[in-house]
Design a protein around this motif. Structure first.
Motif, mmCIF file in Angstrom:
data_model
loop_
_atom_site.group_PDB
_atom_site.id
_atom_site.type_symbol
_atom_site.label_atom_id
_atom_site.label_comp_id
_atom_site.label_asym_id
_atom_site.label_seq_id
_atom_site.Cartn_x
_atom_site.Cartn_y
_atom_site.Cartn_z
ATOM 1 N N ASN A 23 13.617 29.130 66.567
ATOM 2 C CA ASN A 23 14.969 29.678 66.660
ATOM 3 C C ASN A 23 15.174 30.838 65.688
ATOM 4 N N MET A 24 14.635 30.707 64.483
ATOM 5 C CA MET A 24 14.781 31.778 63.499
ATOM 6 C C MET A 24 14.022 33.031 63.937
ATOM 7 N N ALA A 25 12.848 32.842 64.542
ATOM 8 C CA ALA A 25 12.075 33.989 65.036
ATOM 9 C C ALA A 25 12.835 34.705 66.156
ATOM 10 N N GLY A 26 13.449 33.941 67.054
ATOM 11 C CA GLY A 26 14.245 34.549 68.114
ATOM 12 C C GLY A 26 15.430 35.329 67.559
ATOM 13 N N SER A 27 16.099 34.756 66.551
ATOM 14 C CA SER A 27 17.225 35.454 65.938
ATOM 15 C C SER A 27 16.772 36.731 65.238
ATOM 16 N N LEU A 28 15.605 36.672 64.591
ATOM 17 C CA LEU A 28 15.088 37.858 63.911
ATOM 18 C C LEU A 28 14.744 38.961 64.904
ATOM 19 N N ILE A 29 14.185 38.617 66.044
ATOM 20 C CA ILE A 29 13.805 39.627 67.045
ATOM 21 C C ILE A 29 15.044 40.244 67.691
ATOM 22 N N LEU A 30 16.067 39.439 67.928
ATOM 23 C CA LEU A 30 17.269 39.955 68.567
ATOM 24 C C LEU A 30 18.157 40.731 67.589
ATOM 25 N N SER A 31 18.331 40.188 66.360
ATOM 26 C CA SER A 31 19.230 40.800 65.387
ATOM 27 C C SER A 31 18.538 41.762 64.442
ATOM 28 N N LYS A 32 17.214 41.748 64.396
ATOM 29 C CA LYS A 32 16.391 42.623 63.548
ATOM 30 C C LYS A 32 16.465 42.267 62.065
ATOM 31 N N ARG A 33 17.399 41.435 61.623
ATOM 32 C CA ARG A 33 17.457 40.949 60.235
ATOM 33 C C ARG A 33 18.332 39.704 60.172
ATOM 34 N N ILE A 34 17.929 38.753 59.345
ATOM 35 C CA ILE A 34 18.701 37.533 59.145
ATOM 36 C C ILE A 34 18.661 37.164 57.667
ATOM 37 N N THR A 35 19.642 36.383 57.233
ATOM 38 C CA THR A 35 19.724 35.913 55.856
ATOM 39 C C THR A 35 19.418 34.428 55.835
ATOM 40 N N THR A 36 18.510 34.025 54.963
ATOM 41 C CA THR A 36 18.101 32.632 54.843
ATOM 42 C C THR A 36 17.573 32.399 53.431
ATOM 43 N N THR A 37 17.038 31.212 53.182
ATOM 44 C CA THR A 37 16.469 30.948 51.859
ATOM 45 C C THR A 37 15.098 31.605 51.737
ATOM 46 N N VAL A 38 14.634 31.768 50.510
ATOM 47 C CA VAL A 38 13.340 32.421 50.283
ATOM 48 C C VAL A 38 12.214 31.596 50.890
ATOM 49 N N ALA A 39 12.270 30.261 50.756
ATOM 50 C CA ALA A 39 11.210 29.401 51.285
ATOM 51 C C ALA A 39 11.121 29.516 52.803
ATOM 52 N N LYS A 40 12.279 29.505 53.482
ATOM 53 C CA LYS A 40 12.273 29.630 54.943
ATOM 54 C C LYS A 40 11.838 31.030 55.374
ATOM 55 N N ALA A 41 12.217 32.046 54.613
ATOM 56 C CA ALA A 41 11.830 33.413 54.960
ATOM 57 C C ALA A 41 10.315 33.580 54.876
ATOM 58 N N LYS A 42 9.684 32.988 53.842
ATOM 59 C CA LYS A 42 8.227 33.083 53.710
ATOM 60 C C LYS A 42 7.524 32.322 54.827
ATOM 61 N N ALA A 43 8.075 31.156 55.197
ATOM 62 C CA ALA A 43 7.491 30.397 56.305
ATOM 63 C C ALA A 43 7.672 31.145 57.628
ATOM 64 N N LEU A 44 8.825 31.792 57.803
ATOM 65 C CA LEU A 44 9.090 32.530 59.042
ATOM 66 C C LEU A 44 8.177 33.740 59.160
ATOM 67 N N ARG A 45 7.871 34.393 58.047
ATOM 68 C CA ARG A 45 6.997 35.556 58.102
ATOM 69 C C ARG A 45 5.616 35.181 58.620
ATOM 70 N N LYS A 46 5.080 34.052 58.178
ATOM 71 C CA LYS A 46 3.774 33.597 58.656
ATOM 72 C C LYS A 46 3.825 33.177 60.122
ATOM 73 N N TYR A 47 5.017 32.763 60.560
ATOM 74 C CA TYR A 47 5.150 32.277 61.938
ATOM 75 C C TYR A 47 5.334 33.432 62.929
#
Length: 211
Positions: A23-47
């Motif tokens: 879900n976070m990856a879909g939001s990032l692709i549609l919105s081009k930027r999202i705000t979240t915690t640092v731990a989730k952002a690092k996990a999302l980058r690898k995903y």
């Protein structure tokens, strides 16, 4: 204590973690930027970055692999149609993480994760630098253009001056034309007077002959 820990489980089960990252990856692709915690952002980058790499080659196989992770047709269309063309020349590093500080309440470290090629502020800064160089050249040209404009205006004023004089003289010429017919009329009146004088002389001679 888990010694063989290779990634952050984010205090979730495997299914919950995968659904959240999808879900976070879909939001990032549609919105081009999202705000979240640092731990989730690092996990999302690898995903999400391997999915962005696969989107560069638009094939049915790659679309099916990406769809198995994102599970959203709108996100898939956005990724392969627009995002893929934007990141086509970038050899990796598609995302950027910017730390924003702590969150009120639980004091969690917050971060902004965005797609690098869609940061308008940084891309706009490069455009501004280019515009500055062009402005300098335009300033030099503007002085020349200003001098050329002043010269052209002076020429126009010089050309307009005799034209105005000619226009001012035109009523005088019309007045002269009007005076000319009057003079002709006077000339026509002069022969009539001569005829009158000749007639009067003839009458005088006739009277003398009678006498």
């Amino acid at each position: 204590m888990r010694h063989g820990k290779k990634f952050n489980h984010l205090s979730r089960t495997a299914s919950h973690r995968n659904a959240m990252l999808s879900n976070m990856a879909g939001s990032l692709i549609l919105s081009k930027r999202i705000t979240t915690t640092v731990a989730k952002a690092k996990a999302l980058r690898k995903y999400v970055e391997p999915l962005l790499t696969k989107s560069k080659e638009d094939t049915t196989h790659n679309r099916r692999i990406v769809f198995s992770s994102l599970k959203n047709k709108e996100v898939l269309k956005e990724l392969f149609d627009e995002v893929a063309t934007k990141i086509a020349n970038r050899p990796g590093g598609y995302t950027r993480i910017i730390k924003l500080g702590s969150r009120l309440g639980d004091d969690a470290e917050m971060a902004l994760i965005e797609l690098v090629d869609y940061n308008e502020m940084l891309l706009g800064g490069e455009d501004k630098k280019e515009k500055k160089t062009t402005r300098r050249s335009r300033r030099g040209g503007s002085s020349k253009s200003a001098s050329a404009k002043t010269e052209s205006t002076t020429k126009e004023t010089k050309e307009e001056a005799p034209k105005k004089a000619k226009k001012d003289d035109s009523p005088k010429a019309e007045a002269k034309k009007e005076e000319a017919p009057k003079a002709e009329a006077k000339k026509e009146d002069a022969p009539k007077d001569e005829n009158k004088e000749t007639k009067s002389d003839d009458k005088a001679d006739e009277k003398k002959g009678d006498e």
